[in-house]
Design a protein around this motif. Structure first.
Motif, PDB file in Angstrom:
ATOM      1  N   UNK A 150       0.882  -1.195  -0.097  1.00 42.47           N
ATOM      2  CA  UNK A 150      -0.095  -0.006   0.183  1.00 42.47           C
ATOM      3  C   UNK A 150       0.947   1.360  -0.043  1.00 42.47           C
ATOM      4  N   UNK A 151       2.031   1.375   0.682  1.00 43.84           N
ATOM      5  CA  UNK A 151       2.814   2.232   0.877  1.00 43.84           C
ATOM      6  C   UNK A 151       3.484   2.623  -0.420  1.00 43.84           C
ATOM      7  N   UNK A 152       3.893   1.625  -1.074  1.00 43.12           N
ATOM      8  CA  UNK A 152       4.411   1.825  -2.649  1.00 43.12           C
ATOM      9  C   UNK A 152       3.660   2.391  -3.623  1.00 43.12           C
ATOM     10  N   UNK A 153       2.407   2.249  -3.328  1.00 47.04           N
ATOM     11  CA  UNK A 153       1.414   3.016  -4.356  1.00 47.04           C
ATOM     12  C   UNK A 153       1.389   4.477  -4.106  1.00 47.04           C
ATOM     13  N   UNK A 154       1.476   4.978  -2.942  1.00 54.81           N
ATOM     14  CA  UNK A 154       1.370   6.342  -2.629  1.00 54.81           C
ATOM     15  C   UNK A 154       2.510   7.188  -3.394  1.00 54.81           C
ATOM     16  N   UNK A 155       2.284   8.484  -3.483  1.00 53.55           N
ATOM     17  CA  UNK A 155       3.493   9.288  -3.967  1.00 53.55           C
ATOM     18  C   UNK A 155       4.706   9.379  -3.018  1.00 53.55           C
TER      19      UNK A 155
END
Ligand code: HEM
Ligand SMILES: [Cu+2]
Lengths: 205, 635
Positions: B501-506
């Motif tokens: 999930x974190x890697x999908x955030x900017x």
């Protein structure tokens, strides 16, 4: 460095190479020498571990290896230190002409060592399949031969390199000097192996 | 020397960064991916691969726990079970734990030292590919039903030609060769990087404790890995060309295997544990807001642990029959290892006591580490005593013990460290909520799974059995252990979900989001390919906690890859040194090496024939490209 920086000093005047422990190549070579030194040391430990279990060394009825080929090789490999030191000193004063000559001599000087090494394998008087004694003798000789091969390879490449325009670069002289250092490791380790293969079986009852 | 672009008053800011970026950025696209020699690319790749093997190894352990949950279960056949525990142990030790510790250091150490790349960056790329091919050899073998099955320490004579015909053991032995080549290469790179690439002013007594841990670990790797490479070489020679090293009928000795193997494998445990102590020291420093107390004692403890770990390998062989004095000596030496470990633990606790702890996720892992490792250490002192060891040897008590030290002593700090450095790796902070949830599931699940094994062991359940009869008093405990593993798996999934999930955030992480003190936090998150626009200068052991702007030095070349070498002890600037460009040859060399090693399983001639392509690849790798640089040739 978001909060800004403060300049304090400039490195532009530093040299771009240095010999010995100032150079990274030296650290790499020392690292590999320690690794290979451990290989040798542990093989020696295996040798004595196996020796310890035997009644005689070599185990009867085997005869110890014949001395001739190994002893000739020992003399010759000690003599190679002459051109080797010559190259190392020449490299450290950037004497390209001498380095070139010396490297050609070294590349050639190793060839008779290979011939003698072949005779050494033939004069062990035991096969690696015979018993643990045979296995460990072959192991020691084999390990050392891999060092001869790799160092010869290095030296050939370096020789070729020094005859091109790259030979004029300061860091190539550093490489040459470190290559000479490695050769010292190769013959120093051989002296110990020579004792273990040829003399310990003669000294022990 | 005019005409050479260098950073300084005249060249700084965006202009400098753009030009440095052009110099240091790997080629674009797939080609760049295959040829990069950037320590961050290789380190990240190494970490991902090693974590994949943690997952694969864990899947195998889940299979074992499913089988063992109930007595007389028929889920897994005895032969398959042998393969599974062998693969689990081998994967965890050789493909996960040691590589992941080196991997984290490949990423972090150059940044922490304030330099632009690791020493010998091409060797670094070569190391990764070699490791990858060795790992694939083992796992492809397992999938094709030629996976090893004689236990992770591969004791002879069971693993010898007589009792293990076929290729299973050969595959194991060559996997060892691959991973040892890879591991030794990284150890040499890290040693040189730590001793010679430190920022000006970072004298040895200002070096972060993590760097000390990695320095000692690397030296231990250099001294111990040759032992396992040598004995696995002897094993494969016994099996394939008829040497007699371990064959008692021809005066060989299976105990030679045990000595050589444990001469490596006991230090290996510390090779896994010491980097973890380094993680702990960094995390404690950051999250208590003060340096770990008694720095000299901490450093000495790390060095002492390294030394002592070479003197105790025989404690794995108490059951083989030793001279009386041997028992006493190795028991005493083993118990002595507890002293430096305790010193470190007391220093961390005292630091927490004196500082103001922030209970963020990385810090929770540190606390879990201390609790778990102390339990594992205590059961370790128990099995160091020979009478107890003879009782517990080969029971689940030992399985409980070594998972407490391995998981508690290494995996918990590792998960803490990954959370801690995640913003540096990726430019994003992991979610604290999910992070804490994962933490509690993993920590509690671990204790539910492994604490009962102490008791199953004391009740006499041997390890490495594919099943057990009902009504031995082991049923409930085994079920409990299996349930615990289920909880760990949940925790692991939450951890992975958090990462995904974190890697999908900017990207939004600041350079120093935790307000830490060491240099890696002076670089952007994630760092640009050249790490630092100027060479940082260090004035204390906690450079980023000093007042005022960061002091830096200028004058490195901008249009060519160059970095600074400093003196080994005081870190005084000494030499400007070229750092190599990316190239395909490390990969091609690793392919040639893989062909040689894998071929040698089938015919010894592969060693001779394989040398030619390997030689060509090495030649192309080392031959300088282009014409000599603009620097004066001979100064
Ligand atoms: C996910 C958590 C883990 C679980 C549930 C788990 C479970 C197990 C079990 C049940 C065994 C015993 C198999 C038997 O004797 O029949 C075992 C063995 C072993 N485990 Fe783990 N393990 C885990 C993580 C790890 C980690 C992280 C490491 C190392 C870093 C590790 C290293 C080993 C080793 C070396 C063995 C011995 C293999 C052998 O006997 O040859 N395990 N594990
Ligand atoms: Cu041990």
């Amino acid at each position: 460095m978001a909060d800004g920086v403060r300049f304090e000093g400039d490195l532009a005047a530093l040299p771009t190479h240095g010999f010995g422990h100032r150079s990274i190549t030296w650290w790499g070579i020392i690292g590999f020498m320690v690794v290979e030194g451990m290989f040798f040391a542990l093989s020696f430990a295996a040798y004595f571990f196996i020796l310890d279990k035997e009644q005689t060394w070599p185990p009867a009825p085997l005869a110890p290896p014949d001395l001739l080929a190994g002893s000739l090789l020992t003399i010759l490999i000690l003599l190679t230190e002459i051109p080797n030191s010559w190259i190392k000193r020449a490299a450290e004063r950037y004497d390209l002409a001498t380095v070139r000559k010396g490297l050609v001599v070294m590349s050639a000087a190793v060839i008779p060592l290979f011939v003698l090494r072949g005779f050494e394998f033939a004069s062990l008087n035991v096969s690696w399949t015979d018993n643990a004694y045979g296995s460990v003798m072959w192991l020691l000789l084999f390990l050392h031969t891999t060092h001869l091969v790799t160092d010869w390879g290095d030296t050939l490449v370096l020789t070729a390199l020094m005859f091109t325009e790259h030979g004029k670069e300061a860091n190539r002289f550093v490489d040459t000097s470190e290559n000479a250092l490695y050769w010292r490791f190769v013959w120093l380790s051989w002296l110990l192996i020579y004792l273990l293969i040829y003399w310990v079986p003669r000294w022990l009852p | 020397m005019t005409g050479i672009a260098r950073d300084g008053e005249a060249l700084k800011g965006a202009e400098l960064e753009g030009r440095l970026d052009r110099t240091w950025r790997p080629a674009p696209g797939l080609w760049g991916w295959l040829t990069t020699v950037d320590h961050k690319d290789i380190g990240r790749r190494y970490i991902y691969t090693a974590m994949t093997f943690l997952i694969l190894g864990s899947i195998l352990s889940v299979a074992m726990r499913l089988q063992l949950a109930r007595p007389e279960s028929g889920l897994i056949s005895p032969a398959r079970y042998n393969q599974i525990f062998t693969m689990h142990g081998t994967t965890m030790m050789f493909l996960f734990a040691v590589p992941v510790m080196e991997a984290a250091a490949i990423y972090v150490i150059p940044l922490m030292m304030g330099t632009r790349n690791i020493a010998f960056p091409r060797l670094n790329a070569f190391s990764y590919w070699t490791y990858l091919f060795g790992a694939l050899l083992l796992w492809v073998g397992f999938v094709l039903n030629v996976g090893p099955d004689a236990g992770w320490f591969m004791y002879t004579p069971l693993s010898g030609p007589q009792f293990s015909p076929g290729k299973r053991t050969d595959i194991w032995a060559q996997m060892i060769t691959f991973t040892e080549v890879a591991g030794l290469a990284v150890a040499i790179e890290l040693t040189a990087t730590i001793l010679k690439f430190r920022a000006p002013g970072m004298s040895l007594n200002r070096m972060p404790l993590y760097a000390w841990a990695i320095l000692v670990t690397s030296i231990m790797i250099i001294l111990s890995l040759p032992a396992v490479a040598l004995c696995s070489g002897m094993l494969i020679a016994d099996r394939l060309i008829g040497t007699q090293f371990f064959n008692p009928f021809e005066h060989g000795d299976p105990l030679l295997w045990q000595h050589l193997f444990w001469f490596f494998a006991h230090p290996e445990v510390y090779i896994i544990f010491l980097p973890a102590t380094g993680f702990v020291s960094q995390i404690v420093e950051t999250f208590t807001g003060r340096p770990v107390i008694a720095y000299p004692a901490m450093v000495l403890a790390v060095v002492a642990t390294g030394f002592l770990s070479f003197g105790v390998w025989v404690h794995h062989m108490f059951a083989t029959g030793l001279p009386r004095l041997g028992y006493d000596f190795y028991t005493a030496a083993t118990m002595a290892v507890a002293i430096p470990a305790s010193i470190q633990i007391f220093c961390w606790i005292a630091t927490m006591w004196l500082g103001k702890p922030r209970y963020a996720t990385p810090f929770l892992y540190v606390i879990a580490f201390i609790v778990t490792f102390v339990i594992g250490g205590l059961s370790g002192v128990m099995v160091a005593s020979v009478p107890l060891d003879l009782q517990f040897h080969d029971t689940y008590f030992v399985v409980a013990h070594f998972h407490y030290v391995l998981v508690g002593g290494a995996v918990f700090p590792l998960l803490g460290a990954l959370t801690y450095w995640f913003p540096k790796f990726s430019g994003r902070m992991l979610s604290e909520g999910l992070g804490k949830l994962a933490f509690w599931l993993i920590f509690l699940g671990f204790n539910i799974a492994f604490f009962p094994m102490h008791i199953t062991g004391m009740l006499g359940m041997p390890r490495r059995v594919y099943t057990y009869p009902a009504n031995m008093g082991w049923d409930g405990l085994n079920m409990l252990s299996s349930i615990g593993v289920g909880v760990i798996v949940l925790g692991g999934l939450v951890f992975l979900a958090n990462v995904a999930l974190t890697l999908r955030r900017p990207r939004d992480a600041a350079p120093n989001p935790w307000n830490a003190a060491s240099l890696e936090w002076a670089a952007a998150s994630p760092p640009p390919p050249y790490n630092f626009p100027h060479v940082p200068v260090v004035r204390s052991a906690t450079p980023l906690w000093e007042q005022g702007p960061l002091p830096v030095m200028t004058g490195l070349r901008v249009d060519d890859r160059e970095l600074l070498i400093t003196t080994a002890i005081d870190a005084r600037p000494d030499i400007r040194y070229p750092s190599p460009e990316g190239t395909i040859w490390p990969l091609l060399s690793a392919i040639a090496l893989a062909a040689l090693f894998i071929g040698s399983i089938f015919t010894p001639w592969a060693v001779v024939i394989g040398l030619a392509p390997l030689g060509v690849a090495f030649l192309a790798w080392f031959w300088p490209k282009g014409s000599p640089t603009a620097e004066p040739v001979i100064e």
